[in-house]
Write a protein that holds these residues in place. Structure first.
Motif, PDB file in Angstrom:
ATOM      1  N   UNK A   3       5.021  -0.908   5.862  1.00 51.78           N
ATOM      2  CA  UNK A   3       4.503   0.026   4.870  1.00 51.78           C
ATOM      3  C   UNK A   3       3.498  -0.652   3.938  1.00 51.78           C
ATOM      4  N   UNK A   4       3.707  -1.934   3.656  1.00 52.36           N
ATOM      5  CA  UNK A   4       2.729  -2.682   2.868  1.00 52.36           C
ATOM      6  C   UNK A   4       1.397  -2.742   3.605  1.00 52.36           C
ATOM      7  N   UNK A   5       1.466  -3.035   4.909  1.00 51.45           N
ATOM      8  CA  UNK A   5       0.248  -3.072   5.720  1.00 51.45           C
ATOM      9  C   UNK A   5      -0.367  -1.681   5.833  1.00 51.45           C
ATOM     10  N   UNK A   6       0.493  -0.660   5.957  1.00 54.79           N
ATOM     11  CA  UNK A   6      -0.003   0.717   6.023  1.00 54.79           C
ATOM     12  C   UNK A   6      -0.719   1.119   4.749  1.00 54.79           C
ATOM     13  N   UNK A  60      -2.249  -0.946   2.760  1.00 56.74           N
ATOM     14  CA  UNK A  60      -3.528  -1.665   2.771  1.00 56.74           C
ATOM     15  C   UNK A  60      -4.565  -0.857   3.546  1.00 56.74           C
ATOM     16  N   UNK A  61      -4.150  -0.263   4.656  1.00 57.07           N
ATOM     17  CA  UNK A  61      -5.051   0.563   5.463  1.00 57.07           C
ATOM     18  C   UNK A  61      -5.481   1.813   4.689  1.00 57.07           C
ATOM     19  N   UNK A  62      -4.511   2.452   4.029  1.00 56.32           N
ATOM     20  CA  UNK A  62      -4.795   3.668   3.248  1.00 56.32           C
ATOM     21  C   UNK A  62      -5.818   3.380   2.160  1.00 56.32           C
ATOM     22  N   UNK A  63      -5.607   2.299   1.408  1.00 56.99           N
ATOM     23  CA  UNK A  63      -6.451   2.062   0.232  1.00 56.99           C
ATOM     24  C   UNK A  63      -7.750   1.340   0.567  1.00 56.99           C
ATOM     25  N   UNK A  64      -7.826   0.724   1.735  1.00 57.74           N
ATOM     26  CA  UNK A  64      -9.136   0.270   2.193  1.00 57.74           C
ATOM     27  C   UNK A  64     -10.017   1.486   2.488  1.00 57.74           C
ATOM     28  N   UNK A  65      -9.412   2.526   3.041  1.00 55.31           N
ATOM     29  CA  UNK A  65     -10.163   3.759   3.283  1.00 55.31           C
ATOM     30  C   UNK A  65     -10.605   4.374   1.959  1.00 55.31           C
ATOM     31  N   UNK A  66      -9.709   4.383   0.980  1.00 54.55           N
ATOM     32  CA  UNK A  66     -10.053   4.917  -0.341  1.00 54.55           C
ATOM     33  C   UNK A  66     -11.197   4.108  -0.948  1.00 54.55           C
ATOM     34  N   UNK A  67     -11.101   2.783  -0.874  1.00 52.31           N
ATOM     35  CA  UNK A  67     -12.128   1.913  -1.460  1.00 52.31           C
ATOM     36  C   UNK A  67     -13.469   2.039  -0.741  1.00 52.31           C
ATOM     37  N   UNK A  68     -13.424   2.512   0.494  1.00 48.41           N
ATOM     38  CA  UNK A  68     -14.665   2.743   1.263  1.00 48.41           C
ATOM     39  C   UNK A  68     -15.090   4.210   1.193  1.00 48.41           C
ATOM     40  N   UNK A  69     -14.538   4.929   0.186  1.00 44.41           N
ATOM     41  CA  UNK A  69     -14.877   6.334  -0.066  1.00 44.41           C
ATOM     42  C   UNK A  69     -14.572   7.242   1.123  1.00 44.41           C
ATOM     43  N   UNK A  70     -13.481   6.934   1.828  1.00 46.62           N
ATOM     44  CA  UNK A  70     -12.980   7.795   2.881  1.00 46.62           C
ATOM     45  C   UNK A  70     -11.688   8.450   2.409  1.00 46.62           C
ATOM     46  N   UNK A  95      -1.644   7.688   8.022  1.00 52.84           N
ATOM     47  CA  UNK A  95      -2.210   6.345   7.850  1.00 52.84           C
ATOM     48  C   UNK A  95      -1.165   5.351   7.347  1.00 52.84           C
ATOM     49  N   UNK A  96      -0.159   5.846   6.632  1.00 57.06           N
ATOM     50  CA  UNK A  96       0.900   4.972   6.139  1.00 57.06           C
ATOM     51  C   UNK A  96       1.629   4.291   7.300  1.00 57.06           C
ATOM     52  N   UNK A 125      -4.304 -11.522   0.840  1.00 54.87           N
ATOM     53  CA  UNK A 125      -5.393 -10.845   1.542  1.00 54.87           C
ATOM     54  C   UNK A 125      -5.147 -10.726   3.050  1.00 54.87           C
ATOM     55  N   UNK A 126      -3.994 -11.183   3.516  1.00 58.82           N
ATOM     56  CA  UNK A 126      -3.745 -11.264   4.957  1.00 58.82           C
ATOM     57  C   UNK A 126      -3.817  -9.897   5.645  1.00 58.82           C
ATOM     58  N   UNK A 127      -3.212  -8.867   5.045  1.00 59.79           N
ATOM     59  CA  UNK A 127      -3.202  -7.556   5.703  1.00 59.79           C
ATOM     60  C   UNK A 127      -4.580  -6.904   5.687  1.00 59.79           C
ATOM     61  N   UNK A 128      -5.321  -7.080   4.610  1.00 64.03           N
ATOM     62  CA  UNK A 128      -6.689  -6.551   4.578  1.00 64.03           C
ATOM     63  C   UNK A 128      -7.540  -7.228   5.655  1.00 64.03           C
ATOM     64  N   UNK A 129      -7.384  -8.540   5.775  1.00 66.95           N
ATOM     65  CA  UNK A 129      -8.124  -9.280   6.794  1.00 66.95           C
ATOM     66  C   UNK A 129      -7.719  -8.840   8.198  1.00 66.95           C
TER      67      UNK A 129
END
Length: 257
Positions: free
Chosen positions: A72-75, A77-87, A93-94, A177-181
């Motif tokens: 869920x932590x990795x999920x 990261x995926x959710x909020x990378x999309x948010x930070x990229x204006x998606x 996605x969780x 930063x491991x999951x974002x990477x």
């Protein structure tokens, strides 16, 4: 020289990116809690009070729970990378990392969970002897030896607890930063992801720690709201952390002047 975004700038970015998305991210946060909190409570209820169950089972249960929570932590990261990229993220996605990168998640989280459990183990062991000592005081109120031993145990517990907490915090900062990477560079191995996270965080650990500490007043306000405020605060924090990663990796990829 890299001019990283300030904490206030990261927060301003996150607030702007979350506009119009709060309904979905609040639902995602609530779903995350529904999926993990009962599991944690069930584990706590199954742990007994003996030495073996107190130390061994408690540590094993903590390790397993952290492995499970890592998905869920990795999920997130995926959710909020999309948010930070204006998606716009979606509920499913969780669970992204249950389908993709599951082996990497397990191995990354195993490293983090092992560090967390091992660093806390001395304090857990001392806490067991503390409980035994306090029970002995109640049963032998006239003896002064138990009181001296209890004072030493309390001191040892405080030292081990603080030391374990510091080790755990540093490990989380190094590997933050491991999951974002992992999501950005799917071709990287787990060892490379962890090493790259450590490299990215050189000179930025204090900055990330400050960003996280700056949320303490909001944490207090969320607590006063009987926890309801966390449904807003957690998405806000996660969006800020995703922006921290994007700013960090962007600046590290820029050529030095």
């Amino acid at each position: 020289m890299n001019n990283y975004l300030s904490s206030s700038s990261l927060k301003a970015q996150a607030r702007g990116q979350l506009l119009g998305k709060y309904k979905i991210v609040v639902c995602i946060t609530l779903l995350h809690l529904i999926c993990t909190v009962p599991f944690l409570l069930a584990i706590s209820a199954l742990i007994g009070g003996g030495f073996f169950s107190m130390v061994i089972l408690n540590s094993a249960a903590s390790f397993l729970f952290q492995l499970f929570a890592g998905f869920f932590t990795a999920g997130e990261a995926y959710v909020y990378l999309k948010v930070a990229c204006n998606q716009t993220p979606a509920i499913e996605d969780l669970f992204h990392c249950f389908r993709d990168d599951s082996q990497k998640v397990i191995r990354i989280q195993a490293v983090l969970a092992a560090i967390s459990v091992i660093s806390s183990l001395p304090a857990v062991i001392v806490s067991y002897f503390m409980s035994r000592s306090f029970l002995a005081i109640l049963l032998n109120a006239s003896s002064g030896n138990y009181g001296t031993n209890s004072a030493l145990l309390v001191l040892a517990y405080v030292v081990f607890y603080l030391l374990g907490t510091v080790i755990d915090i540093f490990a989380k900062l190094f590997f933050s930063q491991a999951y974002y990477l992992m999501l950005d560079f799917p071709e990287y191995s787990v060892s490379r992801l962890l090493k790259t996270s450590v490299q990215l965080m050189k000179g930025s650990k204090g900055r990330l720690f400050y960003v996280e500490l700056s949320f303490i007043p909001l944490y207090l306000l969320a607590g006063v709201s009987f926890g309801i405020g966390f449904l807003w605060l957690i998405p806000y924090m996660e969006a800020v952390l995703a922006n921290f990663y994007l700013d960090l990796i962007k600046k590290r990829q820029e050529p030095s002047v």
